[in-house]
Design a protein around this motif. Structure first.
Motif, PDB file in Angstrom:
ATOM      1  N   ASP A 451     -62.048  84.696  60.778  1.00 20.54           N
ATOM      2  CA  ASP A 451     -62.655  84.111  59.581  1.00 20.54           C
ATOM      3  C   ASP A 451     -64.010  83.476  59.889  1.00 20.54           C
ATOM      4  OD1 ASP A 451     -60.827  82.238  61.019  1.00 20.54           O
ATOM      5  OD2 ASP A 451     -61.709  80.778  59.625  1.00 20.54           O
ATOM      6  N   LEU A 452     -64.232  83.121  61.153  1.00 18.67           N
ATOM      7  CA  LEU A 452     -65.501  82.493  61.526  1.00 18.67           C
ATOM      8  C   LEU A 452     -66.636  83.507  61.647  1.00 18.67           C
ATOM      9  CD1 LEU A 452     -64.247  79.923  64.201  1.00 18.67           C
ATOM     10  CD2 LEU A 452     -64.681  79.540  61.766  1.00 18.67           C
ATOM     11  N   THR A 453     -66.307  84.796  61.560  1.00 19.46           N
ATOM     12  CA  THR A 453     -67.355  85.817  61.574  1.00 19.46           C
ATOM     13  C   THR A 453     -67.926  86.072  60.183  1.00 19.46           C
ATOM     14  OG1 THR A 453     -65.897  87.731  61.189  1.00 19.46           O
ATOM     15  CG2 THR A 453     -66.120  86.963  63.466  1.00 19.46           C
ATOM     16  N   ARG A 454     -67.306  85.533  59.161  1.00 22.69           N
ATOM     17  CA  ARG A 454     -67.720  85.805  57.788  1.00 22.69           C
ATOM     18  C   ARG A 454     -69.025  85.096  57.448  1.00 22.69           C
ATOM     19  NH1 ARG A 454     -67.448  82.997  53.331  1.00 22.69           N
ATOM     20  NH2 ARG A 454     -65.965  81.442  54.135  1.00 22.69           N
ATOM     21  N   PRO A 455     -70.005  85.819  56.925  1.00 21.91           N
ATOM     22  CA  PRO A 455     -71.231  85.168  56.451  1.00 21.91           C
ATOM     23  C   PRO A 455     -70.912  84.227  55.292  1.00 21.91           C
ATOM     24  CG  PRO A 455     -71.537  87.537  56.659  1.00 21.91           C
ATOM     25  CD  PRO A 455     -70.065  87.275  56.788  1.00 21.91           C
ATOM     26  N   PRO A 456     -71.808  83.318  54.994  1.00 22.85           N
ATOM     27  CA  PRO A 456     -71.541  82.368  53.909  1.00 22.85           C
ATOM     28  C   PRO A 456     -71.578  83.031  52.544  1.00 22.85           C
ATOM     29  CG  PRO A 456     -73.795  82.142  54.661  1.00 22.85           C
ATOM     30  CD  PRO A 456     -73.131  83.085  55.621  1.00 22.85           C
ATOM     31  N   MET A 457     -70.729  82.564  51.657  1.00 25.30           N
ATOM     32  CA  MET A 457     -70.878  82.922  50.250  1.00 25.30           C
ATOM     33  C   MET A 457     -72.067  82.140  49.692  1.00 25.30           C
ATOM     34  SD  MET A 457     -66.866  83.028  49.041  1.00 25.30           S
ATOM     35  CE  MET A 457     -66.512  81.370  49.604  1.00 25.30           C
ATOM     36  N   ASP A 458     -72.508  82.514  48.525  1.00 27.61           N
ATOM     37  CA  ASP A 458     -73.690  81.860  47.947  1.00 27.61           C
ATOM     38  C   ASP A 458     -73.508  80.353  47.848  1.00 27.61           C
ATOM     39  OD1 ASP A 458     -75.053  84.226  47.735  1.00 27.61           O
ATOM     40  OD2 ASP A 458     -74.565  84.549  45.620  1.00 27.61           O
ATOM     41  N   THR A 459     -72.304  79.914  47.524  1.00 22.42           N
ATOM     42  CA  THR A 459     -72.062  78.481  47.374  1.00 22.42           C
ATOM     43  C   THR A 459     -71.997  77.758  48.717  1.00 22.42           C
ATOM     44  OG1 THR A 459     -69.677  78.938  47.321  1.00 22.42           O
ATOM     45  CG2 THR A 459     -70.831  78.753  45.195  1.00 22.42           C
ATOM     46  N   GLU A 460     -71.887  78.507  49.816  1.00 19.15           N
ATOM     47  CA  GLU A 460     -71.800  77.911  51.147  1.00 19.15           C
ATOM     48  C   GLU A 460     -73.122  77.971  51.907  1.00 19.15           C
ATOM     49  OE1 GLU A 460     -67.330  79.025  52.611  1.00 19.15           O
ATOM     50  OE2 GLU A 460     -68.769  80.681  52.446  1.00 19.15           O
ATOM     51  N   ARG A 461     -74.063  78.693  51.368  1.00 18.58           N
ATOM     52  CA  ARG A 461     -75.284  78.971  52.109  1.00 18.58           C
ATOM     53  C   ARG A 461     -76.059  77.692  52.414  1.00 18.58           C
ATOM     54  NH1 ARG A 461     -76.903  83.863  52.810  1.00 18.58           N
ATOM     55  NH2 ARG A 461     -75.726  84.592  50.993  1.00 18.58           N
ATOM     56  N   VAL A 462     -76.501  77.568  53.674  1.00 22.72           N
ATOM     57  CA  VAL A 462     -77.307  76.428  54.097  1.00 22.72           C
ATOM     58  C   VAL A 462     -78.764  76.855  54.067  1.00 22.72           C
ATOM     59  CG1 VAL A 462     -77.851  74.897  56.034  1.00 22.72           C
ATOM     60  CG2 VAL A 462     -75.459  75.491  55.537  1.00 22.72           C
ATOM     61  N   HIS A 463     -79.568  76.156  53.296  1.00 23.23           N
ATOM     62  CA  HIS A 463     -80.973  76.508  53.137  1.00 23.23           C
ATOM     63  C   HIS A 463     -81.896  75.660  54.029  1.00 23.23           C
ATOM     64  CE1 HIS A 463     -80.126  79.199  49.793  1.00 23.23           C
ATOM     65  NE2 HIS A 463     -79.322  78.267  49.297  1.00 23.23           N
ATOM     66  N   GLN A 464     -81.446  74.471  54.381  1.00 22.56           N
ATOM     67  CA  GLN A 464     -82.258  73.590  55.215  1.00 22.56           C
ATOM     68  C   GLN A 464     -81.389  72.901  56.256  1.00 22.56           C
ATOM     69  OE1 GLN A 464     -84.327  70.897  52.445  1.00 22.56           O
ATOM     70  NE2 GLN A 464     -86.222  71.961  52.971  1.00 22.56           N
ATOM     71  N   THR A 465     -81.987  72.686  57.425  1.00 27.16           N
ATOM     72  CA  THR A 465     -81.352  71.878  58.467  1.00 27.16           C
ATOM     73  C   THR A 465     -82.283  70.713  58.805  1.00 27.16           C
ATOM     74  OG1 THR A 465     -82.290  73.399  60.111  1.00 27.16           O
ATOM     75  CG2 THR A 465     -79.991  73.749  59.457  1.00 27.16           C
ATOM     76  N   PHE A 466     -81.709  69.665  59.363  1.00 29.51           N
ATOM     77  CA  PHE A 466     -82.443  68.406  59.541  1.00 29.51           C
ATOM     78  C   PHE A 466     -82.288  67.914  60.979  1.00 29.51           C
ATOM     79  CE2 PHE A 466     -81.170  68.929  55.191  1.00 29.51           C
ATOM     80  CZ  PHE A 466     -82.295  68.545  54.464  1.00 29.51           C
ATOM     81  N   CYS A 467     -83.297  67.196  61.459  1.00 24.46           N
ATOM     82  CA  CYS A 467     -83.265  66.740  62.849  1.00 24.46           C
ATOM     83  C   CYS A 467     -82.482  65.442  63.024  1.00 24.46           C
ATOM     84  CB  CYS A 467     -84.683  66.578  63.392  1.00 24.46           C
ATOM     85  SG  CYS A 467     -85.638  65.279  62.595  1.00 24.46           S
ATOM     86  N   GLY A 468     -82.292  64.677  61.974  1.00 24.29           N
ATOM     87  CA  GLY A 468     -81.434  63.507  62.056  1.00 24.29           C
ATOM     88  C   GLY A 468     -82.137  62.205  62.407  1.00 24.29           C
ATOM     89  N   THR A 469     -83.440  62.255  62.683  1.00 25.84           N
ATOM     90  CA  THR A 469     -84.155  61.017  63.008  1.00 25.84           C
ATOM     91  C   THR A 469     -84.541  60.299  61.722  1.00 25.84           C
ATOM     92  OG1 THR A 469     -86.217  62.265  63.133  1.00 25.84           O
ATOM     93  CG2 THR A 469     -85.054  61.848  65.187  1.00 25.84           C
TER      94      THR A 469
END
Length: 469
Positions: A451-469
Motif C-alpha cells: 500500500d505504501l507504493t500507491r501514489p497519492p490521490m488528489d485529496t492526499e497530494r502534497v503541494h508544498q514542503t517546509f523547512c520547519g524554522t
C-alpha cells in the motif's frame, strides 16, 4: 552499563574563530521517540539500554562526558543571495565518535541564531529521520539519523507545535559556506587550515587545492546524479547546505516526486523554481564555482588558479551526465553502453513527463512488463517499448536483475510522511515505525507494505514542503 560515547574531537581543536562554544539548552520533558541502535553500535556507543538517559542526552538536557559542544561558523548564498553571517543557528555539534560528527538539531539558540528560537518542531525532526535513513538504504551518500526526541515543550511557528530534537550523524558538517565565511573575512590562514582539515578527513589522496577541488566536484557530481535517479528533490541547495564530503545534508523542504515533472518544486520558499528537480544538476555546478573562488587565495598564481579552477568547474556537467547516463541506463536494464542509449532514456522520460507518470512506479514496472499501465499514451509507449526490447537483445547481463537493483519499489512518499507526522503529533508512532521498516529494504518486493507504493490521490497530494524554522 551507563551510556558511553567514545568522543575524539578534532573540529574543536581548530582555531576558535571557526566556531562558538555552545552548550545545548535543556528541555522540560524529553522522551525518546526513535533510536538507531545499529548506527550507535557502529559509532562505538555503548550502554544504550536506558531510554531515559538516551532522551536526556539526545535532547541536549545532559551533556555526555567527553563532548565539547559547539556551533559551527559558516556563510552562504541563499537562493543566490549572499549572506555573510550564518552558522549553526539551531544545532550543536556534541563531538566526534569513530570519525563521525554527532550533532543535535533543534537544541536551542546559539550566537548564530539570527533572532531565531533555535528549536525545531517535531514534524521536520521525523521527516529528516525517515528520509535520511531511506536515502541510506537507497545507497545514496547521506547524513544519518541517530535519535529523535520530543521535548515536552511547544515551539511557535504560525501556531504552537510540539517540539523535537534530532541527533544527526555525518562524516563532517563542513560546507561550501564554511569556506565562504573565511574567504569573506580574507582569512587565508584559516582557509588553508580548513582545507587541510577537510583533506585529512575526506580526501587524503589530495595534495593541493586543485586536487581537493577536483575531489569535491567528483563527489558532488555523483551525488546529484544519484538524487535524480530516484526522483529526489533537495529543495534548498544553498551553498551553506552543500556538504564538502559529498553527503546529502540538511533535509528541510525535501521531497520525492510522484508524477514525473522535470521542473517540479515542493519547497514553500523556492518561489521561482531555482532548485527544481531538473535544475539541481546546474545549481551544483554553480555551488562548486563558489567553492573554487574561496580556494584561489591558496594558490601561488591567482590568475593561473582561476583558469585551472574554471576548467574543473566547466567539466563538471560532463561528469554529471556520465553518471546520470549510467544510472538511468541501469534503470531500463542496460549495463553495456551503446550509441543511442541516451536517446532511449530521454524518450522514455519525455513520455513520462507528458503523462505525469509516477516516477518510481514506472521504472519499477519495467522489469515486470507492466509499465504501460503507468502511461496514458499507450501507442507512444508501445513504439518506445519495441525499440527498448530490440536493444535488450544485445544486453549481456540479465535486464530484470539490473532493473530490480536500480529501481526501488518504495520511497518515502510525501503523503505518507505527512500522515506519519500527523499521527506522531497525536502520540501514535506506529506509522513512523511502519515506514522505517518498509524503507529499510526499498529494492525488495514490498509484500505487506504494498500500500505504501500507491501514489497519492488528489485529496492526499502534497503541494508544498517546509523547512520547519
Amino acid at each position: 552499563m551507563s551510556l558511553y560515547i567514545p568522543f575524539h574531537n578534532t573540529y574543536a581543536r581548530l582555531p576558535e574563530r571557526f566556531f562558538a562554544q555552545q552548550a545545548p539548552t535543556p528541555v522540560r520533558a524529553p522522551k525518546l521517540l526513535a533510536f538507531n541502535a545499529p548506527l550507535a553500535a557502529s559509532l562505538g556507543i555503548t550502554g544504550t539500554d536506558d531510554t531515559t538517559r538516551l532522551a536526556q542526552v539526545f535532547s541536549g538536557s545532559v551533556v555526555p562526558d567527553g563532548a565539547e559542544p559547539l556551533a559551527q561558523l559558516y556563510s552562504g548564498h541563499q537562493f543566490g543571495n549572499w549572506n555573510p553571517q550564518l552558522g549553526d543557528g539551531r544545532a550543536v555539534l556534541l563531538g566526534e565518535s569513530n570519525g563521525y560528527d554527532i550533532q543535535l538539531k533543534g537544541s536551542g539558540p546559539t550566537p548564530f541564531s539570527r533572532r531565531g528560537d533555535g528549536r525545531s518542531w517535531l514534524g521536520p525532526v521525523l521527516r529528516e529521520y525517515v528520509v535520511s535513513e531511506a536515502m541510506h538504504a537507497l545507497g545514496i551518500p547521506t547524513t544519518r539519523a541517530l535519535a529523535a526526541v520530543s521535548t515536552g515543550e511547544d515551539v511557535f511557528r504560525e501556531r504552537p507545535l510540539p517540539g523535537g530534537v534530532m541527533t544527526r550523524v555525518a562524516s563532517s558538517h563542513l560546507r561550501v559556506g564554511t569556506f565562504q565565511a573565511l574567504y569573506a573575512r580574507k582569512d587565508v590562514e584559516g582557509l588553508e587550515t580548513l582545507m587541510n582539515f577537510a583533506i585529512t578527513r575526506h580526501y587524503p589522496d589530495a595534495q593541493t587545492p586543485t586536487e581537493f577541488l577536483a575531489a569535491v566536484i567528483a563527489a558532488q557530481a555523483e551525488l546529484i546524479a544519484r538524487w535524480m535517479s530516484v526522483g529526489f528533490i533537495h529543495g534548498v541547495m544553498n551553498t551553506d547546505n552543500c556538504s564538502i564530503s559529498g553527503e546529502t545534508i540538511d533535509y528541510g523542504p525535501c521531497a520525492f516526486m510522484d508524477g514525473y515533472n522535470p521542473m517540479q518544486v515542493f519547497s514553500s520558499i523556492d518561489r521561482n523554481g531555482r532548485y527544481a528537480f531538473d535544475n539541481q544538476s546546474e545549481i551544483i555546478v554553480w555551488n562548486m564555482a563558489q567553492l573554487a573562488t574561496t580556494l584561489v587565495p591558496l594558490m601561488p598564481d591567482g590568475e593561473a588558479a582561476v583558469e585551472t579552477f574554471t576548467a574543473l568547474v566547466h567539466d563538471m556537467p560532463n561528469q554529471i551526465r556520465s553518471h546520470q547516463t549510467r544510472l538511468f541506463a541501469a534503470k531500463i536494464g542496460l549495463t553495456d553502453a551503446r550509441e543511442g542509449d541516451q536517446a532511449l532514456i530521454d524518450d522514455l522520460l519525455d513520455l513520462m513527463a507528458k503523462d505525469s507518470a509516477d516516477f518510481t512506479n514506472t521504472f519499477r514496472s519495467l522489469s515486470a512488463g507492466s509499465a504501460s499501465d503507468q502511461l496514458i499514451d499507450r501507442e507512444a509507449f508501445g513504439a518506445w517499448e519495441r525499440r527498448w526490447q530490440d536493444r535488450l537483445q544485445s544486453e549481456p547481463n540479465d535486464p530484470q536483475t539490473t532493473m530490480r537493483a536500480a529501481n526501488p519499489a518504495l520511497i518515502p512518499r510525501n503523503h505518507r510522511i505527512e500522515e506519519m507526522i500527523a499521527a506522531a503529533v497525536e502520540g501514535d508512532m506506529a506509522p513512523f515505525e511502519r515506514l522505517m521498516a518498509a524503507l529499510a529494504t526499498p529494492f525488495t518486493d514490498p509484500g505487506d507494505f504494498a500500500d505504501l507504493t500507491r501514489p497519492p490521490m488528489d485529496t492526499e497530494r502534497v503541494h508544498q514542503t517546509f523547512c520547519g524554522t
